[in-house]
Every structure is written in C-alpha cells, then in structure tokens.
Design a protein around this motif. Structure first.
Motif, PDB file in Angstrom:
ATOM      1  N   LEU A  23       0.812  -1.218   0.000  1.00 30.53           N
ATOM      2  CA  LEU A  23       0.000   0.000   0.000  1.00 30.53           C
ATOM      3  C   LEU A  23       0.848   1.272   0.000  1.00 30.53           C
ATOM      4  N   ILE A  24       2.153   1.130   0.069  1.00 32.34           N
ATOM      5  CA  ILE A  24       3.028   2.303   0.164  1.00 32.34           C
ATOM      6  C   ILE A  24       2.859   3.227  -1.043  1.00 32.34           C
ATOM      7  N   LYS A  25       2.525   2.657  -2.179  1.00 35.27           N
ATOM      8  CA  LYS A  25       2.356   3.464  -3.394  1.00 35.27           C
ATOM      9  C   LYS A  25       1.209   4.464  -3.272  1.00 35.27           C
ATOM     10  N   TYR A  26       0.292   4.223  -2.333  1.00 40.98           N
ATOM     11  CA  TYR A  26      -0.833   5.142  -2.148  1.00 40.98           C
ATOM     12  C   TYR A  26      -0.461   6.352  -1.296  1.00 40.98           C
ATOM     13  N   VAL A  27       0.671   6.290  -0.618  1.00 44.24           N
ATOM     14  CA  VAL A  27       1.095   7.435   0.194  1.00 44.24           C
ATOM     15  C   VAL A  27       2.359   8.101  -0.339  1.00 44.24           C
ATOM     16  N   ASN A  28       3.063   7.446  -1.250  1.00 44.76           N
ATOM     17  CA  ASN A  28       4.291   8.059  -1.763  1.00 44.76           C
ATOM     18  C   ASN A  28       4.119   8.678  -3.151  1.00 44.76           C
ATOM     19  N   GLY A  29       2.899   8.698  -3.646  1.00 44.08           N
ATOM     20  CA  GLY A  29       2.622   9.359  -4.919  1.00 44.08           C
ATOM     21  C   GLY A  29       2.867   8.513  -6.152  1.00 44.08           C
ATOM     22  N   LYS A  30       3.196   7.246  -5.984  1.00 46.31           N
ATOM     23  CA  LYS A  30       3.485   6.389  -7.140  1.00 46.31           C
ATOM     24  C   LYS A  30       2.235   5.749  -7.737  1.00 46.31           C
ATOM     25  N   CYS A  31       1.099   5.974  -7.112  1.00 49.51           N
ATOM     26  CA  CYS A  31      -0.140   5.391  -7.620  1.00 49.51           C
ATOM     27  C   CYS A  31      -1.245   6.440  -7.535  1.00 49.51           C
ATOM     28  N   SER A  32      -1.414   7.178  -8.609  1.00 51.71           N
ATOM     29  CA  SER A  32      -2.462   8.198  -8.596  1.00 51.71           C
ATOM     30  C   SER A  32      -3.781   7.592  -9.066  1.00 51.71           C
ATOM     31  N   ALA A  33      -4.835   8.283  -8.773  1.00 50.63           N
ATOM     32  CA  ALA A  33      -6.174   7.771  -9.093  1.00 50.63           C
ATOM     33  C   ALA A  33      -6.400   7.748 -10.599  1.00 50.63           C
ATOM     34  N   PRO A  34      -6.853   6.612 -11.108  1.00 46.76           N
ATOM     35  CA  PRO A  34      -7.254   6.586 -12.521  1.00 46.76           C
ATOM     36  C   PRO A  34      -8.591   7.320 -12.667  1.00 46.76           C
ATOM     37  N   PRO A  35      -8.993   7.611 -13.878  1.00 49.73           N
ATOM     38  CA  PRO A  35     -10.289   8.290 -14.047  1.00 49.73           C
ATOM     39  C   PRO A  35     -11.425   7.418 -13.495  1.00 49.73           C
ATOM     40  N   GLU A  36     -12.396   8.071 -12.910  1.00 46.04           N
ATOM     41  CA  GLU A  36     -13.521   7.338 -12.329  1.00 46.04           C
ATOM     42  C   GLU A  36     -14.417   6.736 -13.413  1.00 46.04           C
ATOM     43  N   ASP A  83      -3.236  12.369   0.924  1.00 45.17           N
ATOM     44  CA  ASP A  83      -3.551  13.649   1.571  1.00 45.17           C
ATOM     45  C   ASP A  83      -3.281  13.562   3.077  1.00 45.17           C
ATOM     46  N   ALA A  84      -3.694  12.466   3.687  1.00 45.85           N
ATOM     47  CA  ALA A  84      -3.446  12.275   5.120  1.00 45.85           C
ATOM     48  C   ALA A  84      -1.946  12.238   5.397  1.00 45.85           C
ATOM     49  N   TRP A  85      -1.228  11.478   4.583  1.00 42.19           N
ATOM     50  CA  TRP A  85       0.222  11.327   4.740  1.00 42.19           C
ATOM     51  C   TRP A  85       0.917  12.687   4.656  1.00 42.19           C
ATOM     52  N   CYS A  86       0.528  13.476   3.672  1.00 45.27           N
ATOM     53  CA  CYS A  86       1.153  14.793   3.472  1.00 45.27           C
ATOM     54  C   CYS A  86       0.836  15.749   4.618  1.00 45.27           C
ATOM     55  N   ILE A  87      -0.392  15.720   5.104  1.00 45.09           N
ATOM     56  CA  ILE A  87      -0.768  16.577   6.236  1.00 45.09           C
ATOM     57  C   ILE A  87       0.070  16.221   7.458  1.00 45.09           C
TER      58      ILE A  87
END
Length: 182
Positions: A23-36, A83-87
């Motif tokens: 799950l690290i990719k969700y907090v380090n910016g390596k996995c951005s959201a694809p289009p909904e 967002d949580a990680w960055c805050i």
C-alpha cells in the motif's frame, strides 16, 4: 499510536505496514487515481478506479487507526491516503528534524555516569537504532568513538588500549569487550 511526540517511531512502523501490504504506493505518490469513468458522459465506470479507491481507503484506514484522537481530528475531512500522509508529514516535519537533532546530540554527548555497562550500551543502541529508523545513519567508527568518549575515568586504561589498536574494533566487538570488562 501516533501522538504529538512519537512521529518518528510511528512513521517507521506504519511505513513498514504499508510496504508489507503493498500500500506504500498510495502514500508516496506512485499510484495516482485513474479516471472514475471511461467515457465523457460518465456512464461507463472504470473498474481500475474502483480497485484504486478500495486500496487507497484501506491505506487511509491503516493511517487513521494508528493515531490518537487528537491527531485523528486533523484528518476528519481527508479523503485519500496521500492527503493524510502529506498533512501529517507537514505537521510533524519540524518536530521530526528537532527529534533527529536531539538524538544525534544525545548520542554525541552520552556519558556512562552511574549506569551499568549494560544500561549504557543499551542506551547507545537505542539512540543508534532510533536514528537508523529515520535514515540518519551513524558510522560504526563514530559509534565506537562516542561510546569510548562517554566512559568514566575508571576505563581510561581500557580506552588507551583500544585506541592504540591498529584498527578500532567494530561497535559489536567493542560492546562484547566492554561487557566482559564490567
């Protein structure tokens, strides 16, 4: 749990959990959201987005369940793990740097004083490990020198002997030597 005083420890622990669960990719910016949605009129949902959203929310949940309520209150309206990680990183970065400075200073100025040798060496190990967890590595030579510098005058002949060796012992060798001296 993360509180106002243990960010370094918390960060190290939660980062390990995130890595172990991929799950690290969700907090380090390596996995951005694809289009909904896959189309412009927003009628065809993107299954890749659904998967991303579920895993991002799992990462966010891990973050939120590992903090105290006062810290959690800062993340009430946060929607994504990054967002949580960055805050949190922004909130605690200066405290993080201050803690690193404190740990380094304590290691550089450590004194055995009235501690037993085991307590003294364990405290040095704790400081070294704490710095290592935040990628502030202390060389083995420096660790040996800090350890020797902090010994009482009763160890003066030991210090003289060790420092006259062709090569300084490693810290683990010095550890063993000091334990047998006690």
């Amino acid at each position: 749990k993360l509180d106002r005083s243990n960010y370094l420890l918390w960060h190290s622990q939660i980062e390990s959990v995130m890595k172990s669960q991929n799950l690290i990719k969700y907090v380090n910016g390596k996995c951005s959201a694809p289009p909904e949605f896959l189309d412009e009129p927003h009628t065809q949902e993107n299954t890749a987005y659904d998967l991303w959203y579920r895993e991002d929310q799992l990462a966010l949940s891990w973050i939120k369940v590992t903090m105290t309520q006062p810290v959690l209150s800062k993340l009430v309206r946060v929607g994504t793990a990054i967002d949580a990680w960055c805050i949190l990183e922004k909130q605690y970065a200066s405290q993080n740097n201050l803690r690193i400075i404190q740990l380094k200073r304590e290691l550089q100025n450590i004194k055995k004083g009235g501690m037993s040798m085991t307590e003294y060496l364990q405290h040095i190990s704790f400081l070294h490990d704490s710095l290592s967890r935040v990628q502030h590595l202390v060389s083995d030579t420096d660790l040996v020198l800090y350890t020797l510098k902090g010994l009482n005058s009763e160890y003066e002949s030991f210090i003289t002997t060790v420092t006259t060796f062709k090569d300084l012992p490693s810290w683990s060798e010095l550890y063993d030597m000091l334990i047998t001296q006690e």
